[in-house]
Scaffold this motif. Structure first.
Motif, PDB file in Angstrom:
ATOM      1  N   GLY A 257       0.780  -1.025   0.142  1.00 59.31           N
ATOM      2  CA  GLY A 257      -0.062  -0.008   0.361  1.00 59.31           C
ATOM      3  C   GLY A 257       0.923   1.011   0.288  1.00 59.31           C
ATOM      4  N   GLN A 258       1.677   1.396   1.079  1.00 59.23           N
ATOM      5  CA  GLN A 258       2.858   2.260   1.295  1.00 59.23           C
ATOM      6  C   GLN A 258       3.788   2.595  -0.545  1.00 59.23           C
ATOM      7  N   ILE A 259       4.297   1.494  -1.092  1.00 60.26           N
ATOM      8  CA  ILE A 259       4.683   1.831  -2.525  1.00 60.26           C
ATOM      9  C   ILE A 259       4.372   2.151  -3.620  1.00 60.26           C
ATOM     10  N   PHE A 260       2.698   1.474  -3.878  1.00 61.69           N
ATOM     11  CA  PHE A 260       1.562   1.855  -4.549  1.00 61.69           C
ATOM     12  C   PHE A 260       1.525   3.372  -4.766  1.00 61.69           C
ATOM     13  N   GLN A 261       1.302   3.766  -2.698  1.00 61.46           N
ATOM     14  CA  GLN A 261       1.392   5.054  -2.622  1.00 61.46           C
ATOM     15  C   GLN A 261       1.386   5.956  -3.589  1.00 61.46           C
ATOM     16  N   GLN A 262       3.286   6.070  -3.016  1.00 60.17           N
ATOM     17  CA  GLN A 262       4.108   6.314  -3.096  1.00 60.17           C
ATOM     18  C   GLN A 262       4.305   6.590  -4.802  1.00 60.17           C
ATOM     19  N   LEU A 263       3.866   5.749  -5.355  1.00 58.49           N
ATOM     20  CA  LEU A 263       4.555   5.749  -7.276  1.00 58.49           C
ATOM     21  C   LEU A 263       3.231   6.686  -7.379  1.00 58.49           C
ATOM     22  N   ASP A 264       2.256   6.827  -7.008  1.00 62.34           N
ATOM     23  CA  ASP A 264       0.876   7.427  -7.415  1.00 62.34           C
ATOM     24  C   ASP A 264       1.269   8.888  -7.269  1.00 62.34           C
ATOM     25  N   GLN A 265       1.716   8.791  -5.684  1.00 60.49           N
ATOM     26  CA  GLN A 265       2.410  10.787  -5.798  1.00 60.49           C
ATOM     27  C   GLN A 265       3.419  11.403  -6.666  1.00 60.49           C
ATOM     28  N   LEU A 266       4.221  10.204  -7.104  1.00 59.25           N
ATOM     29  CA  LEU A 266       5.160  10.197  -7.468  1.00 59.25           C
ATOM     30  C   LEU A 266       4.770  10.664  -9.248  1.00 59.25           C
ATOM     31  N   ILE A 267       3.431   9.811  -9.282  1.00 63.75           N
ATOM     32  CA  ILE A 267       3.455  10.059 -11.119  1.00 63.75           C
ATOM     33  C   ILE A 267       2.236  11.146 -11.242  1.00 63.75           C
ATOM     34  N   GLN A 268       1.699  11.335 -10.141  1.00 62.61           N
ATOM     35  CA  GLN A 268       0.903  12.835  -9.462  1.00 62.61           C
ATOM     36  C   GLN A 268       1.964  14.345 -10.338  1.00 62.61           C
ATOM     37  N   GLN A 269       3.301  14.708  -9.192  1.00 65.41           N
ATOM     38  CA  GLN A 269       3.867  15.454  -9.419  1.00 65.41           C
ATOM     39  C   GLN A 269       4.594  15.172 -10.845  1.00 65.41           C
ATOM     40  N   PHE A 270       5.155  14.583 -10.951  1.00 64.85           N
ATOM     41  CA  PHE A 270       5.683  14.165 -12.339  1.00 64.85           C
ATOM     42  C   PHE A 270       4.879  14.838 -13.067  1.00 64.85           C
ATOM     43  N   PHE A 271       3.163  14.430 -13.823  1.00 64.67           N
ATOM     44  CA  PHE A 271       2.216  15.213 -14.364  1.00 64.67           C
ATOM     45  C   PHE A 271       2.772  16.956 -13.956  1.00 64.67           C
ATOM     46  N   SER A 272       2.617  17.059 -12.939  1.00 62.97           N
ATOM     47  CA  SER A 272       2.159  18.433 -12.480  1.00 62.97           C
ATOM     48  C   SER A 272       3.719  19.542 -12.584  1.00 62.97           C
ATOM     49  N   LEU A 273       4.724  18.728 -13.046  1.00 62.72           N
ATOM     50  CA  LEU A 273       5.871  19.233 -13.347  1.00 62.72           C
ATOM     51  C   LEU A 273       6.876  19.232 -12.633  1.00 62.72           C
ATOM     52  N   GLU A 274       6.213  19.311 -10.794  1.00 62.61           N
ATOM     53  CA  GLU A 274       7.014  19.480 -10.104  1.00 62.61           C
ATOM     54  C   GLU A 274       8.010  18.005  -9.725  1.00 62.61           C
ATOM     55  N   ARG A 275       7.733  17.448 -10.445  1.00 57.71           N
ATOM     56  CA  ARG A 275       9.673  16.025 -10.270  1.00 57.71           C
ATOM     57  C   ARG A 275       9.699  16.368 -12.298  1.00 57.71           C
ATOM     58  N   SER A 276      11.167  16.597 -12.307  1.00 56.50           N
ATOM     59  CA  SER A 276      11.389  16.089 -13.902  1.00 56.50           C
ATOM     60  C   SER A 276      11.619  14.418 -13.861  1.00 56.50           C
ATOM     61  N   SER A 277      12.059  14.441 -15.733  1.00 52.98           N
ATOM     62  CA  SER A 277      11.323  13.328 -15.838  1.00 52.98           C
ATOM     63  C   SER A 277      13.060  12.599 -15.482  1.00 52.98           C
ATOM     64  N   TYR A 278      14.174  13.612 -14.913  1.00 50.11           N
ATOM     65  CA  TYR A 278      15.234  12.533 -14.220  1.00 50.11           C
ATOM     66  C   TYR A 278      15.183  11.547 -12.893  1.00 50.11           C
ATOM     67  N   GLN A 279      14.419  13.012 -12.317  1.00 53.79           N
ATOM     68  CA  GLN A 279      14.048  13.230 -11.129  1.00 53.79           C
ATOM     69  C   GLN A 279      13.148  12.123 -10.903  1.00 53.79           C
ATOM     70  N   ALA A 280      11.526  11.577 -11.088  1.00 53.63           N
ATOM     71  CA  ALA A 280      10.552  10.774 -11.207  1.00 53.63           C
ATOM     72  C   ALA A 280      11.370   9.364 -11.457  1.00 53.63           C
ATOM     73  N   ARG A 281      12.826   8.703 -12.652  1.00 52.20           N
ATOM     74  CA  ARG A 281      12.906   7.860 -13.672  1.00 52.20           C
ATOM     75  C   ARG A 281      13.743   7.569 -11.618  1.00 52.20           C
ATOM     76  N   ALA A 282      14.480   8.138 -11.197  1.00 53.14           N
ATOM     77  CA  ALA A 282      15.725   7.517 -10.467  1.00 53.14           C
ATOM     78  C   ALA A 282      14.647   7.230  -8.965  1.00 53.14           C
ATOM     79  N   GLU A 283      13.540   7.964  -8.540  1.00 55.37           N
ATOM     80  CA  GLU A 283      12.812   7.365  -7.576  1.00 55.37           C
ATOM     81  C   GLU A 283      12.353   6.326  -7.809  1.00 55.37           C
ATOM     82  N   ILE A 284      12.193   6.004  -8.803  1.00 55.61           N
ATOM     83  CA  ILE A 284      11.326   4.762  -9.300  1.00 55.61           C
ATOM     84  C   ILE A 284      12.429   4.072  -9.346  1.00 55.61           C
ATOM     85  N   GLN A 285      13.705   4.172 -10.084  1.00 54.80           N
ATOM     86  CA  GLN A 285      14.036   3.065  -9.360  1.00 54.80           C
ATOM     87  C   GLN A 285      14.960   2.516  -8.292  1.00 54.80           C
TER      88      GLN A 285
END
Length: 704
Positions: free
Chosen positions: A380-408
């Motif tokens: 549940g926590q990992i899914f929530q973390q991924l969902d928040q990351l996607i939202q932040q990336f799509f709202s331009l709060e995270r760059s592509s590089y940052q999002a990829r690094a966090e997913i890794q």
């Protein structure tokens, strides 16, 4: 330290291996004496034991064997030539063979899991009618008619166990046995040349079936379900007495060093018997299904729909382009092409990052058992973390590089969790699981219960008459003698036991109709409604999406702390942004561990408060002369359940006290001193908690 193990402590409490002053030594019953003489004439040897009667705490008498002189490790108490043993193969090669061949649906392994029991039951009924002409006459006439097991208890007796799950299991087994007896009688009626009228009756079938189930041997070198004469009269206890097979060259499975405990192969915990006496006697009753699955849907969480997002993005882009051109009609087509290209590149990058998140979720689903007792919290926590990351990336709060690094990094954490999970299952919970296999029952909604087939369903199964259903099932046994050997010493006058296997009181009741006080292998289940502890919507959605069990079920034991419950409680407080994955299965944060222990204690106390009896009341009840055998064993079952709860509550309380002292700076040796919760079990509790305390001490030094 081993002298302080739970097993050693329980032996001292019960006086196992010590002379029993209440034993009644009288003349051996005539039928037993004739049985022994018959076996002796066939080459059997019986040493240092004699038939006697023993008593329960309230004076109920039961037969067993008493030591006629001191018994020492490596003594062979009974030697039985292979020819004296009754096996499935002998039953098959009897005059009943045509009947077995005619009805493979009931008597062969390809059709029925209980085929061996069916063959031996049919054979012993056949031999019973032959009377003294039967080779097995003395074995059969010594089958007691006053012994049964919980499957045949009446409603009032079953309800005295105060456990709906064991009652449900017993009743289901009873229905299955009625079908078995009905089917056997139907088949026997087709062979009037084999059975006399009045032989295959319900009464006779239950009598002989009970003796087969409660007295048969299996595993540990024996190829078939085997009736072992005389040895079947040993009573069960957690004593290191086992059977061994002597080969034609006089070699045995266990050598002198092993039998005298000078060498214990692979034994790490003194509370695990070095010899499992009946490997095949551990059935699924100990993990009986009592599942109640989540129903309905959960609509407060919606998965991110990239296709819809993409469609809306394209529509918005086209509308923006039109609006832009209306205001800037002088814009050249090259600029329009550039804008479209940049938009497509951005959309493709968004799709790539989104796919990385989806792949990460898929990896979790494929490699982690989210239907176990605690992984749903991590998931549940990992899914929530991924969902928040996607939202932040799509709202331009995270760059592509940052999002990829966090997913890794999330993938690395998931892989760490998986490895720690497998290690925890194998090394701590002792549930051998291989990583290459991915069979998680909870992921397919619910496991279908095995149905009880009717006689018509059993016998209507199509049979290929050109097929040999039996040859592959039989292999000739070549050993010379079966030996009953001991690794434990017994005083003269002590009852001599045989350990059937590592059996909980649940299994003993369902298979032997008895239960043991201070049974170190007993366990009870703690059931926890866990949904209220899930703090994120996606976790609750996963539970509903896959219709998981409403309850998490933890097995509580005498011999180990409730590790799984502690991990469950730790994950409730665990936070991906604060704690490392290592802290879930290892003690690294004493504050987190303290929180988990406090919640575990709260849950245990709440469940324990639901029992309406006390240990002291049940201990007194065991002395009541009015109790019969069934009532007596039911009281023991309830008593041991309470003792296990008390033991686990005390272990948690002791651990909390130790952590509190250590966090206040108290030296380790002072912190683990006796507490008010140790009572007479101080050394035993420290033995049980030694590995847990070692981790606590390590965490303390790391923090310093």
């Amino acid at each position: 330290m081993k002298r302080h193990s739970t097993g050693k402590k329980f032996h001292r409490i019960k006086g196992i291996k010590k002379a029993d002053l209440n034993a009644i030594i009288s003349e051996t019953p005539k039928q037993i004496e004739e049985f022994i003489e018959s076996l002796s004439s066939q080459g059997s040897l019986i040493k240092k034991v004699k038939y006697a009667y023993f008593q329960t705490k309230n004076g109920l008498k039961f037969p067993g064997f008493i030591a006629t002189e001191p018994i020492v490790p490596n003594d062979t108490l009974v030697t039985l030539p292979r020819e004296t043993l009754l096996t499935t193969l002998q039953a098959f090669e009897s005059p009943l063979k045509p009947m077995f061949l005619e009805y493979p649906q009931f008597f062969s392994p390809q059709f029925h899991s209980q085929w061996e029991y069916h063959q031996i039951l049919a054979f012993l009924l056949y031999e019973y009618q032959r009377g003294t002409d039967s080779k097995w006459y003395y074995m059969i006439v010594n089958f007691p008619r006053d012994v049964d097991y919980a499957v045949f208890w009446n409603t009032q007796e079953l309800e005295s166990l105060k456990d709906e799950n064991i009652i449900k299991s017993a009743r289901k087994k009873y229905i299955g046995l009625l079908v078995t007896f009905q089917t056997l009688r139907y088949i026997a009626d087709k062979f009037p040349n084999l059975y006399k009228p009045g032989i295959v009756t319900m009464e006779n079938a239950i009598w002989i079936h009970t003796s087969i189930v409660t007295r048969c041997f299996g595993g540990q070198g024996l190829k078939y379900v085997t009736m072992v004469p005389f040895c079947e009269l040993f009573n069960h206890e957690c004593a290191d007495v086992c059977y061994d097979l002597e080969q034609q060259d006089q070699s045995t499975r266990y050598n002198y060093e092993f039998m005298t405990k000078k060498l214990v192969q692979g034994q790490e915990n003194d509370d695990e018997l070095s010899i499992t006496s009946s490997e095949n006697s551990q059935f699924s009753e100990d993990d009986m299904s009592d599942s109640e699955f989540v129903t309905g849907e959960y609509d407060q969480y919606q998965e991110f729909n990239f296709d819809k997002f993409s469609e809306n993005s394209i529509i918005n882009f086209e509308e923006n382009i039109k609006s832009f051109f209306k205001k800037n009609q002088s814009v050249k087509s090259d600029e329009l092409i550039k804008m479209r290209k940049e938009f497509n590149i951005r959309l493709n990058i968004q799709q790539d990052v989104f796919q990385l998140a989806i792949d990460c979720k898929a990896y979790l689903f494929q490699t982690i058992d989210f239907g176990d007792n605690f992984s749903i919290f991590f998931l549940g926590q990992i899914f929530q973390q991924l969902d928040q990351l996607i939202q932040q990336f799509f709202s331009l709060e995270r760059s592509s590089y940052q999002a990829r690094a966090e997913i890794q990094q999330i993938k690395i954490d998931c892989n760490l969790y998986k490895n720690f999970w497998y290690s925890f299952q194998n090394e701590v919970l002792k549930r051998p699981i291989q990583q290459k296999y991915n069979v998680f029952a909870q992921k397919i909604v619910r496991k279908p219960e095995r149905p009880i087939f009717s006689m018509e369903q059993i016998l209507s199964q199509p049979v290929d008459r050109s097929c040999d259903y039996y040859t592959q099932a039989f292999q000739k046994e070549t050993f010379k003698n079966l030996l009953m050997r001991t690794r434990d010493p017994f005083e003269k006058g002590a009852q001599v036991y045989f350990c059937y296997s590592r059996l909980s009181n649940r299994i003993m009741l369902l298979k032997y109709g008895m239960s043991l006080e201070y049974n170190k292998y007993d366990s009870t289940f703690l059931r926890v409604e866990f949904l209220k502890y899930i703090k994120n919507k996606v976790g609750i959605w996963i539970v509903h999406r896959f219709k998981l069990n409403k309850l998490k079920r933890f097995k509580l034991k005498h011999i180990v702390p409730p590790y799984e419950l502690i991990v469950f409680c730790k994950l409730i407080y665990w936070n991906t942004n604060v704690h490392s994955v290592n802290t879930i299965f290892n003690i690294q944060d004493l504050q987190l561990e303290r929180q988990a222990l406090s919640l575990a204690l709260e849950i245990l106390i709440e469940q324990n408060s639901k029992f309406k009896e006390t240990i002291e009341e049940l201990e007194q009840l065991l002395l009541e002369k009015s109790l019969g055998y069934h009532q007596y064993f039911a009281v023991i079952y309830r008593l041991e359940r309470l003792r296990i709860y008390r033991r686990n509550i005390h272990l948690i309380n002791i651990s909390i006290i130790v952590i509190d002292k250590l966090m206040k700076g108290v030296p380790y040796e002072k912190a683990i001193e006796r507490t008010e919760f140790d009572l007479d079990f101080y050394e035993t509790n420290r033995y049980i908690l030694r590995k847990y305390f070692d981790q606590i001490r390590g965490a303390l030094y790391q923090q310093k």
